[in-house]
Design a protein around this motif. Structure first.
Motif, PDB file in Angstrom:
ATOM      1  N   PHE A  26       0.841  -1.198   0.000  1.00  0.00           N
ATOM      2  CA  PHE A  26       0.000   0.000   0.000  1.00  0.00           C
ATOM      3  C   PHE A  26       0.874   1.246   0.000  1.00  0.00           C
ATOM      4  N   LEU A  27       1.906   1.242   0.833  1.00  0.00           N
ATOM      5  CA  LEU A  27       2.813   2.385   0.893  1.00  0.00           C
ATOM      6  C   LEU A  27       3.582   2.548  -0.425  1.00  0.00           C
ATOM      7  N   VAL A  28       3.966   1.430  -1.023  1.00  0.00           N
ATOM      8  CA  VAL A  28       4.680   1.487  -2.303  1.00  0.00           C
ATOM      9  C   VAL A  28       3.757   2.016  -3.398  1.00  0.00           C
ATOM     10  N   TRP A  29       2.477   1.638  -3.357  1.00  0.00           N
ATOM     11  CA  TRP A  29       1.514   2.150  -4.334  1.00  0.00           C
ATOM     12  C   TRP A  29       1.369   3.664  -4.201  1.00  0.00           C
ATOM     13  N   LEU A  30       1.319   4.164  -2.959  1.00  0.00           N
ATOM     14  CA  LEU A  30       1.249   5.616  -2.750  1.00  0.00           C
ATOM     15  C   LEU A  30       2.471   6.301  -3.352  1.00  0.00           C
ATOM     16  N   TRP A  31       3.626   5.678  -3.158  1.00  0.00           N
ATOM     17  CA  TRP A  31       4.868   6.225  -3.736  1.00  0.00           C
ATOM     18  C   TRP A  31       4.794   6.202  -5.259  1.00  0.00           C
ATOM     19  N   SER A  32       4.273   5.125  -5.819  1.00  0.00           N
ATOM     20  CA  SER A  32       4.183   5.015  -7.282  1.00  0.00           C
ATOM     21  C   SER A  32       3.267   6.080  -7.876  1.00  0.00           C
ATOM     22  N   LEU A  33       2.233   6.465  -7.115  1.00  0.00           N
ATOM     23  CA  LEU A  33       1.345   7.543  -7.574  1.00  0.00           C
ATOM     24  C   LEU A  33       2.120   8.854  -7.694  1.00  0.00           C
ATOM     25  N   ARG A  34       2.965   9.091  -6.724  1.00  0.00           N
ATOM     26  CA  ARG A  34       3.722  10.346  -6.690  1.00  0.00           C
ATOM     27  C   ARG A  34       4.743  10.422  -7.807  1.00  0.00           C
ATOM     28  N   ILE A  35       5.417   9.306  -8.081  1.00  0.00           N
ATOM     29  CA  ILE A  35       6.478   9.326  -9.090  1.00  0.00           C
ATOM     30  C   ILE A  35       5.991   8.852 -10.461  1.00  0.00           C
ATOM     31  N   LYS A  36       4.726   8.370 -10.504  1.00  0.00           N
ATOM     32  CA  LYS A  36       4.116   7.882 -11.749  1.00  0.00           C
ATOM     33  C   LYS A  36       4.941   6.751 -12.372  1.00  0.00           C
ATOM     34  N   GLY A  40       6.666   0.489 -11.790  1.00  0.00           N
ATOM     35  CA  GLY A  40       7.730  -0.491 -11.830  1.00  0.00           C
ATOM     36  C   GLY A  40       8.367  -0.767 -10.477  1.00  0.00           C
ATOM     37  N   VAL A  41       8.167   0.144  -9.510  1.00  0.00           N
ATOM     38  CA  VAL A  41       8.737  -0.065  -8.171  1.00  0.00           C
ATOM     39  C   VAL A  41       8.108  -1.265  -7.476  1.00  0.00           C
ATOM     40  N   GLU A  83       8.797   5.375 -16.520  1.00  0.00           N
ATOM     41  CA  GLU A  83       8.172   4.092 -16.207  1.00  0.00           C
ATOM     42  C   GLU A  83       8.593   3.017 -17.205  1.00  0.00           C
ATOM     43  N   GLU A  84       8.848   1.822 -16.685  1.00  0.00           N
ATOM     44  CA  GLU A  84       9.204   0.688 -17.535  1.00  0.00           C
ATOM     45  C   GLU A  84       8.115   0.480 -18.582  1.00  0.00           C
ATOM     46  N   PRO A  85       8.496   0.252 -19.849  1.00  0.00           N
ATOM     47  CA  PRO A  85       7.507   0.122 -20.924  1.00  0.00           C
ATOM     48  C   PRO A  85       6.408  -0.894 -20.649  1.00  0.00           C
ATOM     49  N   ARG A  86       6.751  -1.981 -19.958  1.00  0.00           N
ATOM     50  CA  ARG A  86       5.755  -3.009 -19.660  1.00  0.00           C
ATOM     51  C   ARG A  86       4.613  -2.437 -18.818  1.00  0.00           C
ATOM     52  N   ARG A 119      19.039 -10.053  -2.824  1.00  0.00           N
ATOM     53  CA  ARG A 119      19.856  -9.882  -4.030  1.00  0.00           C
ATOM     54  C   ARG A 119      19.009  -9.436  -5.204  1.00  0.00           C
ATOM     55  N   LEU A 120      17.879 -10.143  -5.438  1.00  0.00           N
ATOM     56  CA  LEU A 120      17.025  -9.799  -6.577  1.00  0.00           C
ATOM     57  C   LEU A 120      16.403  -8.422  -6.407  1.00  0.00           C
ATOM     58  N   GLY A 121      15.917  -8.131  -5.197  1.00  0.00           N
ATOM     59  CA  GLY A 121      15.313  -6.821  -4.957  1.00  0.00           C
ATOM     60  C   GLY A 121      16.295  -5.682  -5.184  1.00  0.00           C
ATOM     61  N   THR A 122      17.526  -5.872  -4.727  1.00  0.00           N
ATOM     62  CA  THR A 122      18.542  -4.842  -4.902  1.00  0.00           C
ATOM     63  C   THR A 122      18.934  -4.691  -6.371  1.00  0.00           C
ATOM     64  N   HIS A 123      19.032  -5.817  -7.069  1.00  0.00           N
ATOM     65  CA  HIS A 123      19.323  -5.770  -8.512  1.00  0.00           C
ATOM     66  C   HIS A 123      18.235  -4.972  -9.240  1.00  0.00           C
ATOM     67  N   LEU A 124      16.983  -5.226  -8.910  1.00  0.00           N
ATOM     68  CA  LEU A 124      15.874  -4.512  -9.547  1.00  0.00           C
ATOM     69  C   LEU A 124      15.863  -3.044  -9.137  1.00  0.00           C
ATOM     70  N   ALA A 125      16.205  -2.771  -7.872  1.00  0.00           N
ATOM     71  CA  ALA A 125      16.219  -1.389  -7.397  1.00  0.00           C
ATOM     72  C   ALA A 125      17.251  -0.564  -8.159  1.00  0.00           C
ATOM     73  N   VAL A 126      18.424  -1.126  -8.372  1.00  0.00           N
ATOM     74  CA  VAL A 126      19.472  -0.422  -9.122  1.00  0.00           C
ATOM     75  C   VAL A 126      18.969  -0.087 -10.519  1.00  0.00           C
ATOM     76  N   ARG A 127      18.279  -1.058 -11.140  1.00  0.00           N
ATOM     77  CA  ARG A 127      17.781  -0.848 -12.502  1.00  0.00           C
ATOM     78  C   ARG A 127      16.665   0.192 -12.544  1.00  0.00           C
ATOM     79  N   VAL A 128      15.702   0.084 -11.643  1.00  0.00           N
ATOM     80  CA  VAL A 128      14.539   0.972 -11.661  1.00  0.00           C
ATOM     81  C   VAL A 128      14.900   2.382 -11.213  1.00  0.00           C
ATOM     82  N   LEU A 129      15.715   2.489 -10.176  1.00  0.00           N
ATOM     83  CA  LEU A 129      16.028   3.808  -9.622  1.00  0.00           C
ATOM     84  C   LEU A 129      16.873   4.664 -10.562  1.00  0.00           C
ATOM     85  N   LYS A 130      17.544   4.043 -11.514  1.00  0.00           N
ATOM     86  CA  LYS A 130      18.305   4.804 -12.506  1.00  0.00           C
ATOM     87  C   LYS A 130      17.377   5.626 -13.389  1.00  0.00           C
ATOM     88  N   HIS A 131      16.161   5.138 -13.564  1.00  0.00           N
ATOM     89  CA  HIS A 131      15.186   5.827 -14.435  1.00  0.00           C
ATOM     90  C   HIS A 131      13.862   5.936 -13.692  1.00  0.00           C
TER      91      HIS A 131
END
Length: 264
Positions: free
Chosen positions: A22-32, A35-36, A92-95, A76-88
């Motif tokens: 729920f908190l992550v969804w609120l964050w996603s609204l703010r940053i549009k 992918g987070v 928003e990821e095209p998917r 490990r996987l979460g951090t790998h994804l965070a590095v990728r997503v936080l760069k952009h």
């Protein structure tokens, strides 16, 4: 097996995952950027593992081994994804951009339900963890050692595939090209394969506990999602849109899933 223990552990885990999403969804609204959700879907498994490590009544050594595996793999996987997503982060990821486009004006409301569905999927996929950490038998068995060995192979394989792809993308000369080096020269999705193998390792580990056969639900669900829903179909559709003919040729040369099988 104490039913009250099961219900309490599942309840605590579901509550934690739903609040986080729920908190992550609120964050996603703010940053549009929806992918987070992928980052925290991965991190939710270590959260469940910590809850089980602290509260489950099983044999301490078994709990430490299993929960350690989950924390390492999910972290490990979460951090790998965070590095990728936080760069952009603002891109928003095209998917997910495509999903948002398909859902139209009600996209944000549907996203809220989607995020909660991801939280509940964390708990459902954690079935092996609940089974294992409720086992009070005071010794580890052959299946548990076999599951650990399989887990080690899967984590190393997935980390290798992720590192190879990241290195390929980092090279500016590869912009617009298809990664076909290392494991990616044999499979179009070696990362997905080893992710599924990891869930298979939890199933094997769970077979050493009462009702362990129920843990088959996790690798079965993951395999279905990867092959039919959000994994390979969505990823390949996006690759075809962005890389066109180059990706078609790559499809002809490589296996869709199994990394050691290569087409003639």
């Amino acid at each position: 097996m104490d039913n009250s223990s099961i219900y309490a552990l599942v309840g605590y885990s579901a509550l934690a995952c739903c609040v986080i999403m729920f908190l992550v969804w609120l964050w996603s609204l703010r940053i549009k950027n929806a992918g987070v959700v992928d980052i925290f879907w991965s991190y939710n498994f270590p959260i469940i593992a910590i809850i089980l490590l602290l509260l489950a009544p099983g044999f301490e050594t078994r709990k430490l081994l299993l929960c350690g595996m989950v924390i390492i793999a999910g972290g490990r996987l979460g951090t790998h994804l965070a590095v990728r997503v936080l760069k952009h982060l603002r891109q928003e990821e095209p998917r997910y951009a495509q999903i948002r486009k398909d859902w139209g004006k009600n996209a944000e409301v549907k996203m809220a339900f989607f995020f909660q569905a991801q939280a509940l999927s964390n708990v459902l996929l954690a079935v092996p963890f609940f089974i294992i950490t409720l086992n009070t038998a005071p010794q580890l068995g052959a299946l548990e050692y076999a599951g650990t060995a399989l887990w080690l192979i899967s984590v190393i394989g997935e980390a290798t595939a992720d590192a190879q792809l990241a290195a390929f993308k980092k090279d500016a000369a590869n912009k617009g090209k298809v990664c076909d080096t290392g494991l990616w020269g044999y499979s179009r999705h070696p990362n997905y394969f080893f992710e599924w193998l990891m869930w298979g390792s939890y199933f094997v580990f769970a077979l050493g506990s009462p009702y362990g056969y129920l843990a088959i639900i996790s690798p079965a669900i993951i395999l279905y999602l990867l092959l039919k829903v959000t994994g390979i179909p969505a990823t390949e559709e996006q690759s075809l849109r962005t890389k066109g003919e180059a990706f078609k040729k790559y499809q002809q040369k490589t296996s869709a899933f199994v990394p050691w099988f290569k087409k003639a």
